[in-house]
Design an enzyme around this catalytic site. Structure first.
Site, short mmCIF file in Angstrom:
data_model
loop_
_atom_site.label_atom_id
_atom_site.label_comp_id
_atom_site.label_asym_id
_atom_site.label_seq_id
_atom_site.Cartn_x
_atom_site.Cartn_y
_atom_site.Cartn_z
N ASP A 69 -4.01 -6.85 5.21
CA ASP A 69 -4.63 -7.72 6.47
C ASP A 69 -4.82 -8.69 5.77
OD1 ASP A 69 -5.66 -6.48 7.92
OD2 ASP A 69 -6.65 -4.58 6.84
N LYS A 88 -10.76 -3.81 19.16
CA LYS A 88 -9.51 -3.65 19.44
C LYS A 88 -8.84 -3.61 20.68
CE LYS A 88 -8.40 -3.64 14.55
NZ LYS A 88 -7.32 -4.12 13.48
N LYS A 131 -13.05 0.40 15.67
CA LYS A 131 -12.20 -0.26 15.86
C LYS A 131 -11.21 -0.07 17.71
CE LYS A 131 -11.36 0.78 11.52
NZ LYS A 131 -10.68 1.07 10.12
N ASN A 179 1.02 -1.41 -0.26
CA ASN A 179 0.26 -0.43 0.22
C ASN A 179 0.73 1.27 -0.45
OD1 ASN A 179 0.46 0.82 2.69
ND2 ASN A 179 -0.35 -1.08 2.58
N PHE A 207 -4.56 3.20 14.75
CA PHE A 207 -4.65 4.19 13.57
C PHE A 207 -5.84 4.01 12.55
CE2 PHE A 207 -1.48 7.97 13.60
CZ PHE A 207 -0.87 7.28 14.48
N LYS A 226 8.63 -17.69 -10.45
CA LYS A 226 8.49 -16.57 -10.87
C LYS A 226 6.92 -16.99 -11.85
CE LYS A 226 9.47 -12.85 -14.21
NZ LYS A 226 9.41 -12.15 -15.53
#
Ligand code: CTP
Length: 397
Positions: A278, A340, A336, A209, A322, A288
């Site tokens: 995730d 958590k 969250k 990301n 975060f 490959k």
């Protein structure tokens, strides 16, 4: 830096003198007051005028120059200094201070100051490795003087080895860190995660990301500057390893998981700012993957939710998560926080201007365990880190 602090830079004679100019320029950009003392031999390499122009203060060179202000000058600069930094520090100045010799403006000021003094040595490798120099360095370290390790490389004399002045951004960072007098995290162990993780597909491909790691690195540096012992577990980023922080480089969710679990028990505050993947690929290909005419279908399976696991293992640790959201920011973040078992969550809307992955700024709300929402303006990631620890420390009190 909000209130202006004063750094006195001592410049000694060596080919690296010109690099001290860059350190001064970096300090000035952070609103630091800079005064410069040059030894006589330093002035043979670069004129005081360059230092005067950059520091915007008169440069002190000779104790006995007219007007004879020296009687007060070395004392006033010694008193004025919040930090003194000697750039470059030659074998000569190190030897003089280690042996109590004060025979010019620089050595007398170093002797007279109560401020933290940081030496950034630069000299020929053989000189640096000379047991006399090394013994002087050890002696000064025992007296509480700090040293910025020289780098290794090709020196001006053509030799290759230790003795090259450390990079100027690292020197500036260490000075700025020493200027932070708020040591409210002294004695605390802070664990920070930063950057992205990657999910490997085959030996050459992976998905990841856009996290730059900037927020996590800013948090780790702020904790360090406040006196904490900091461990930073970092995914791949383009950021420099911060000084004075143990950095553990990882790539995958699994590696981050293993490293975080190893350090969790021993941590007082854990800030999970990393953008953790995730999902991981169900069947990693050792070879490959070759293209064919059809579509390529990859199956991903869930990977560890590291923060959730920490929430269930938590004893006395303060746990900060975060939440990067594109909609229903506060509602999703509060969800969250509960799910958590967090103490704080830093929520940001990644679609807002001035916020998000690659910017130097962010616009966040910090939500506490009791669901109090503290909305913050757009500010630098460094400022966000300051606010976060201000809030945590206020609550600890
Ligand atoms: N986190 C983690 N492990 C994961 C995913 C996230 O430790 N596998 C941590 C992040 O470091 C961050 C917080 O959890 O502190 C973010 O939680 P969450 O928003 O659930 O992660 P996302 O994957 O962004 O959730 P979603 O995609 O559902 O919005």
């Amino acid at each position: 830096m909000s209130e202006s602090k004063t750094v006195v830079i001592g410049v000694c004679g060596g080919i690296a003198v010109y690099k001290a100019l860059d350190v001064i320029s970096r300090l000035k950009k952070q609103n630091v007051n800079v005064h410069v003392i040059m030894t006589k031999s330093a002035t043979e390499f670069v004129t005081p005028l360059s230092f005067q122009s950059l520091s915007q203060n008169m440069v002190v060179t000779d104790m006995f120059a007219e007007p004879k202000a020296w009687e007060i000058q070395h004392i006033s600069l010694a008193k004025k200094a919040d930090v003194m930094a000697i750039i470059p520090a030659t074998a000569n100045i190190i030897g003089k201070v280690a042996n109590g010799i004060a025979d010019d403006m620089l050595s007398t000021t170093i002797m007279a100051t109560h401020a933290k003094v940081i030496f950034a040595p630069a000299m020929n490798t053989n000189m640096y490795n000379n047991p006399i120099v090394q013994s002087n360095i050890s002696k000064l370290k025992e007296f509480g003087y700090d040293f910025i390790c020289p780098a290794s490389g090709r020196l001006a004399c053509g030799d290759v080895g230790d003795g090259k002045l450390q990079e100027t951004d690292i020197i500036a960072e260490q000075i700025l860190s020493a200027l932070n007098s708020n040591k409210d995290l002294q004695g605390k162990k802070v664990l920070v995660t930063a950057g992205p993780t990657i999910s490997k597909i085959d030996p050459v491909r992976y998905i990841t990301n856009g996290s730059s790691g900037k927020t996590g690195y800013a948090i780790a540096k702020e904790a360090r500057d406040r006196g904490a012992k900091v461990t930073l577990i970092s995914g791949p980023t383009n950021l420099k390893k911060p000084v004075g922080i143990e950095v553990i480089n990882i790539e995958t969710n699994e590696e981050m998981h293993e490293s975080v679990m190893k350090h969790f028990d021993d941590s007082d505050i854990v800030v999970k700012s990393a953008a953790v993947a995730d999902y991981k690929i169900k069947c990693y290909s050792n070879e490959k993957i070759k293209k064919n005419d059809g579509a390529l279908n990859l199956e991903f399976i869930r990977d560890n939710d590291i923060l959730k696991e920490l929430g269930s293992l938590k004893k006395n640790q303060i746990l900060v998560g975060f939440a990067a959201e594109s909609h229903n920011l506060i509602e999703n973040a509060k969800g969250k926080l509960d799910k958590k078992n967090l103490d704080y969550i830093v929520a940001n809307n990644i679609t807002e201007s001035g916020a998000g992955f690659r910017c130097d700024t962010n616009k966040v709300s910090i939500i506490k365990r009791d669901k109090t929402v503290i909305p913050l303006e757009v500010m630098t990631k460094k400022k966000v880190a300051e606010k976060l620890f201000d809030i945590i420390n206020e609550d600890i009190k």
